[in-house]
Scaffold this motif. Structure first.
Motif, short mmCIF file in Angstrom:
data_model
loop_
_atom_site.label_atom_id
_atom_site.label_comp_id
_atom_site.label_asym_id
_atom_site.label_seq_id
_atom_site.Cartn_x
_atom_site.Cartn_y
_atom_site.Cartn_z
N MET A 105 1.06 -1.16 0.61
CA MET A 105 0.36 -0.25 -0.08
C MET A 105 0.72 0.67 0.21
O MET A 105 1.77 1.48 0.59
CB MET A 105 -1.08 -0.11 1.23
CG MET A 105 -1.92 1.27 1.25
SD MET A 105 -3.30 1.07 2.56
CE MET A 105 -3.82 -0.44 2.71
N MET A 147 -7.97 6.27 2.71
CA MET A 147 -8.33 5.29 3.52
C MET A 147 -8.62 5.27 4.57
O MET A 147 -9.26 5.44 5.02
CB MET A 147 -8.26 3.70 3.51
CG MET A 147 -8.68 2.67 3.39
SD MET A 147 -8.17 0.80 3.21
CE MET A 147 -9.03 0.25 4.20
N GLU A 187 -12.27 6.84 6.85
CA GLU A 187 -12.34 5.11 7.81
C GLU A 187 -13.37 6.08 9.06
O GLU A 187 -14.54 6.60 10.02
CB GLU A 187 -11.61 4.16 8.17
CG GLU A 187 -11.40 3.56 7.12
CD GLU A 187 -12.81 2.15 7.32
OE1 GLU A 187 -13.62 2.05 8.01
OE2 GLU A 187 -13.23 1.51 6.19
N GLU A 210 -8.71 -1.37 10.16
CA GLU A 210 -9.27 -1.86 7.90
C GLU A 210 -8.22 -1.35 7.31
O GLU A 210 -8.21 -2.44 6.32
CB GLU A 210 -10.66 -0.12 8.23
CG GLU A 210 -11.53 -0.38 8.66
CD GLU A 210 -12.77 -1.99 8.55
OE1 GLU A 210 -12.31 -1.77 7.16
OE2 GLU A 210 -12.81 -2.35 9.10
N ARG A 251 -6.62 -5.43 7.80
CA ARG A 251 -7.66 -5.92 6.77
C ARG A 251 -7.80 -5.82 5.79
O ARG A 251 -7.27 -6.75 4.19
CB ARG A 251 -8.89 -5.87 7.08
CG ARG A 251 -9.64 -7.00 6.46
CD ARG A 251 -11.12 -6.53 6.82
NE ARG A 251 -11.18 -6.61 8.35
CZ ARG A 251 -12.40 -6.50 9.13
NH1 ARG A 251 -13.16 -5.46 8.62
NH2 ARG A 251 -12.52 -6.43 10.18
N GLU A 252 -7.37 -4.83 4.51
CA GLU A 252 -6.64 -3.84 3.24
C GLU A 252 -5.74 -4.57 2.67
O GLU A 252 -5.78 -5.54 1.81
CB GLU A 252 -7.17 -2.81 3.37
CG GLU A 252 -6.74 -2.25 1.87
CD GLU A 252 -7.59 -2.64 0.67
OE1 GLU A 252 -7.42 -2.49 -0.35
OE2 GLU A 252 -9.12 -3.24 0.92
N LYS A 309 -5.77 -8.38 2.13
CA LYS A 309 -7.03 -8.62 0.67
C LYS A 309 -5.79 -8.36 -0.13
O LYS A 309 -5.68 -8.77 -0.83
CB LYS A 309 -7.73 -7.64 1.04
CG LYS A 309 -8.98 -7.55 1.58
CD LYS A 309 -10.25 -6.85 1.10
CE LYS A 309 -11.29 -7.03 2.26
NZ LYS A 309 -12.15 -5.73 2.10
N ARG A 310 -4.83 -8.08 -0.30
CA ARG A 310 -3.76 -7.24 -1.06
C ARG A 310 -1.59 -8.80 -1.02
O ARG A 310 -1.48 -8.14 -1.70
CB ARG A 310 -2.67 -6.03 -1.03
CG ARG A 310 -4.01 -4.96 -1.25
CD ARG A 310 -3.54 -3.25 -0.99
NE ARG A 310 -4.78 -2.51 -1.48
CZ ARG A 310 -4.52 -1.25 -2.15
NH1 ARG A 310 -3.31 -1.05 -2.72
NH2 ARG A 310 -5.20 -0.30 -2.43
N CYS A 315 -6.18 2.67 -4.07
CA CYS A 315 -6.56 2.43 -3.60
C CYS A 315 -7.34 1.31 -4.59
O CYS A 315 -7.78 0.16 -3.94
CB CYS A 315 -7.11 2.88 -2.41
SG CYS A 315 -6.68 3.53 -1.13
N ASN A 316 -8.38 1.64 -5.54
CA ASN A 316 -8.65 0.58 -6.76
C ASN A 316 -8.19 0.37 -7.94
O ASN A 316 -8.19 -1.20 -8.51
CB ASN A 316 -9.78 1.74 -7.18
CG ASN A 316 -10.53 2.14 -5.99
OD1 ASN A 316 -11.03 1.40 -5.17
ND2 ASN A 316 -11.26 3.38 -6.29
#
Length: 328
Positions: free
Chosen positions: A247, A255, A259, A272, A275-276, A279-280, A326-327
């Motif tokens: 990231m 992000m 939040e 969060e 968690r992100e 996911k990555r 982020c996307n």
């Protein structure tokens, strides 16, 4: 020269560092709120440690009528075992406040504390001194924040949506670190210091160091950055490389700000971010601290209208970049 003198120092700092408005009233002082999250991630063992102290004066049992804000935070990314990270986490603040330079010169006290912690760990016979750890700390008094870093953890300030990196990653291939390492006889092989370690600075790892006090390619000396917090400085993100490997700094700030605008909870925000990163598909342990400097959530950034043509402010552009990152 002890805690009482430091309390006077903090009290003076609160008066001198706070902005003065035209009517003479005291200006901005931050309020500290923090949250943290640690996860083992895909690794077999969890070797990270961290510390969050929102009320430093209360933590050191200062007098009750003292109201000047102070805080201390740290992230310690261990490797080769957890002993070094745990030792530094448990002792670094004590080494700072007990240093002879404290509180007259906090920067010198912090640098000295990193070296003392490194040497003290070498003498800790009950621990595995071949284990090592990076160390990233934030020492805050009044509006002054001093970031100290040895290794590849990173601290990023969120300033109205813009990411401001307030530490430098100490990777062996970094130009300044590479030069220092090679001057001291070290080599870099495939991005690793002496073919063994992926960071250029760390505490511990005494199997890679010489006698105490001798110059060594693997340094425990931190780099420091001092800054004065302003009202637009909304929060600080401190994380180990498990976060930053997957990231960007701007993505994390975008992000985190989103939040905090939703729930204003730094603990949930740090969760969060972790968690992100999972996911990555991060490959490392994860530790994240989020420190807020206000009791209120970040305000919505408004793009002022214009009659001639539509434009976007710098803050809005930073937010857009973060969203796209982020996307991606």
């Amino acid at each position: 020269m002890g805690i009482e003198f430091w309390l006077l120092f903090l009290s003076l700092d609160a008066e001198t560092l706070g902005n003065k408005s035209p009517d003479g009233k005291a200006g901005y002082l931050p309020v500290f709120r923090s949250g943290s999250c640690s996860e083992r991630g895909p690794k077999q063992y969890m070797e990270d440690e961290h510390i969050c102290i929102d009320d430093l004066v209360g933590h050191i049992h200062a007098c009750e009528d003292f109201t000047s804000p102070g805080a201390f935070y740290g992230v310690f990314d261990g490797h080769g075992g957890k002993d070094a990270a745990a030792f530094v986490r448990n002792n670094i603040l004590r080494f700072i406040v007990e240093d002879s330079c404290f509180p007259i010169c906090v920067e010198k006290a912090i640098k000295s504390a990193f070296m003392k912690a490194d040497y003290a760990f070498a003498d800790a016979s009950s621990m595995d001194i071949s284990s090592g750890t990076t160390a990233l700390t934030a020492f805050i008094f009044g509006r002054t924040m001093i970031i100290a870093n040895a290794g590849d953890c990173r601290a990023v300030l969120g300033r109205r949506g813009k990411a401001i990196e307030v530490s430098k990653d100490h990777k062996p291939n970094c130009a300044s670190e590479k030069l220092r390492i090679e001057k001291l006889g070290g080599v870099i092989y495939d991005g690793y210091l002496n073919g063994q370690l992926s960071v250029a600075r760390a505490l511990g790892d005494w199997h890679m160091k010489g006698a105490k006090g001798s110059a060594c390619p693997l340094s425990a000396e931190p780099e420091l950055q001092e800054l004065h917090l302003k009202e637009e400085d909304e929060f600080l993100i401190m994380g180990c490389d498990g976060l930053w490997d997957v990231m960007s700094s701007q993505c994390a700030v975008t992000m985190a700000r989103k939040e905090l605008m939703l729930h204003n909870d730094p603990e949930r925000c740090s969760r969060e971010l972790v968690r992100e990163a999972l996911k990555r598909n991060t490959c490392d342990n994860l530790t994240v601290i989020v420190v807020c400097f206000s009791a209120d959530p970040p305000p919505r950034i408004e793009v002022p209208p214009t009659r001639v043509r539509r434009s976007i402010s710098l803050e809005g552009l930073n937010l857009l970049k973060g969203v796209l990152d982020c996307n991606s």
